[in-house]
Design an enzyme around this catalytic site. Structure first.
Site, PDB file in Angstrom:
ATOM      1  N   ILE A 153       0.845  -1.197   0.000  1.00 26.26           N
ATOM      2  CA  ILE A 153       0.000   0.000   0.000  1.00 26.26           C
ATOM      3  C   ILE A 153       0.877   1.242   0.000  1.00 26.26           C
ATOM      4  O   ILE A 153       1.978   1.232   0.557  1.00 26.26           O
ATOM      5  CB  ILE A 153      -0.944   0.012   1.231  1.00 26.26           C
ATOM      6  CG1 ILE A 153      -1.910   1.209   1.190  1.00 26.26           C
ATOM      7  CG2 ILE A 153      -0.158  -0.060   2.522  1.00 26.26           C
ATOM      8  CD1 ILE A 153      -2.996   1.163   2.260  1.00 26.26           C
ATOM      9  N   PHE A 205      -7.646   6.029   6.203  1.00 25.47           N
ATOM     10  CA  PHE A 205      -7.867   5.565   4.841  1.00 25.47           C
ATOM     11  C   PHE A 205      -7.082   4.289   4.560  1.00 25.47           C
ATOM     12  O   PHE A 205      -7.579   3.372   3.905  1.00 25.47           O
ATOM     13  CB  PHE A 205      -7.498   6.636   3.813  1.00 25.47           C
ATOM     14  CG  PHE A 205      -8.238   7.931   3.973  1.00 25.47           C
ATOM     15  CD1 PHE A 205      -9.558   7.963   4.396  1.00 25.47           C
ATOM     16  CD2 PHE A 205      -7.610   9.126   3.694  1.00 25.47           C
ATOM     17  CE1 PHE A 205     -10.240   9.160   4.532  1.00 25.47           C
ATOM     18  CE2 PHE A 205      -8.279  10.339   3.824  1.00 25.47           C
ATOM     19  CZ  PHE A 205      -9.592  10.352   4.250  1.00 25.47           C
ATOM     20  N   ASN A 236       8.283   2.249  10.679  1.00 23.41           N
ATOM     21  CA  ASN A 236       7.011   2.736  10.144  1.00 23.41           C
ATOM     22  C   ASN A 236       5.882   2.285  11.077  1.00 23.41           C
ATOM     23  O   ASN A 236       5.070   1.416  10.753  1.00 23.41           O
ATOM     24  CB  ASN A 236       6.803   2.229   8.715  1.00 23.41           C
ATOM     25  CG  ASN A 236       5.674   2.941   8.016  1.00 23.41           C
ATOM     26  OD1 ASN A 236       4.871   3.631   8.637  1.00 23.41           O
ATOM     27  ND2 ASN A 236       5.604   2.769   6.705  1.00 23.41           N
ATOM     28  N   ALA A 293       2.168   2.219   9.851  1.00 20.99           N
ATOM     29  CA  ALA A 293       1.838   1.083   8.988  1.00 20.99           C
ATOM     30  C   ALA A 293       1.700  -0.190   9.813  1.00 20.99           C
ATOM     31  O   ALA A 293       0.752  -0.957   9.611  1.00 20.99           O
ATOM     32  CB  ALA A 293       2.915   0.906   7.919  1.00 20.99           C
ATOM     33  N   TYR A 314      -1.622  -2.585   9.976  1.00 23.82           N
ATOM     34  CA  TYR A 314      -1.610  -4.011   9.638  1.00 23.82           C
ATOM     35  C   TYR A 314      -2.101  -4.852  10.821  1.00 23.82           C
ATOM     36  O   TYR A 314      -2.881  -5.788  10.641  1.00 23.82           O
ATOM     37  CB  TYR A 314      -0.208  -4.453   9.229  1.00 23.82           C
ATOM     38  CG  TYR A 314       0.298  -3.794   7.970  1.00 23.82           C
ATOM     39  CD1 TYR A 314      -0.496  -3.700   6.833  1.00 23.82           C
ATOM     40  CD2 TYR A 314       1.577  -3.252   7.913  1.00 23.82           C
ATOM     41  CE1 TYR A 314      -0.035  -3.090   5.676  1.00 23.82           C
ATOM     42  CE2 TYR A 314       2.042  -2.646   6.756  1.00 23.82           C
ATOM     43  CZ  TYR A 314       1.240  -2.570   5.642  1.00 23.82           C
ATOM     44  OH  TYR A 314       1.694  -1.971   4.501  1.00 23.82           O
TER      45      TYR A 314
END
Length: 177
Positions: free
Chosen positions: A91, A102, A131, A134, A138
């Protein structure tokens, strides 16, 4: 159908009006390392368009992440194995779309697509350890840490670990009940 608190995210095919935003995202050197294994380098529009042409026939599944009619990123399933029934997820979001839910919404939708429509058994990913946003997204989608490649990536002047995460269809189904 999305819940009341869920952002208005749609996954759709790329359209001509998306190209400027998607090229800008692909050429963004500030987030280069989070989006792929290649070293950062300037990316011309012609090079990007040539990559898009090549990718059109590679068998991978790519979506534009759409919010209120605007392309805010891309998400896809790639490097799939038809026999073992797995694929990797990736992504990328434009900077102004990050931190607004989003990405989490898009991940949930593509995971459902992978398990329900593509009959995948497993979806996995790799993320740079720094990150944190992220990794949270996940984990929110049900991915679990399966391992770590220590000092595997060169990111902005230092080595970083790559976190390996995965989600099995059986885990995803159990969480939906």
């Amino acid at each position: 159908m999305r819940g009341m608190d869920e952002p208005p995210v749609t996954l759709r095919a790329r359209a001509a009006e998306d190209l400027d935003a998607l090229y800008s995202l692909a050429a963004d050197l500030d987030s280069w390392e989070e989006r792929g294994p290649l070293g950062p380098a300037p990316l011309s529009r012609a090079e990007w368009e040539a990559r898009q042409e090549a990718q059109a026939a590679d068998g991978n599944v790519r979506f534009v992440i759409d919010v209120d009619g605007l392309a805010v990123g891309t998400i896809g399933l790639f490097d799939s194995d038809e026999l073992a029934r797995y694929a990797e997820i990736g992504i990328a979001l434009v900077p102004e779309a990050r931190g607004r839910g989003f990405g989490s919404a898009a991940i949930a939708r593509v995971v459902e697509f992978g398990f329900v429509r593509r009959n995948l058994r497993r979806i996995h990913l790799q993320a740079i350890s720094s990150n944190a946003a992220a990794l949270r997204a996940y984990e929110k989608a049900g991915f679990v840490v399966e391992g770590r490649l220590r000092e595997h990536a060169w990111v902005r002047g230092r080595y970083e670990d790559i976190v390996l995460m995965g989600l099995l269809r059986s885990e995803w189904e159990a969480a939906r009940v």
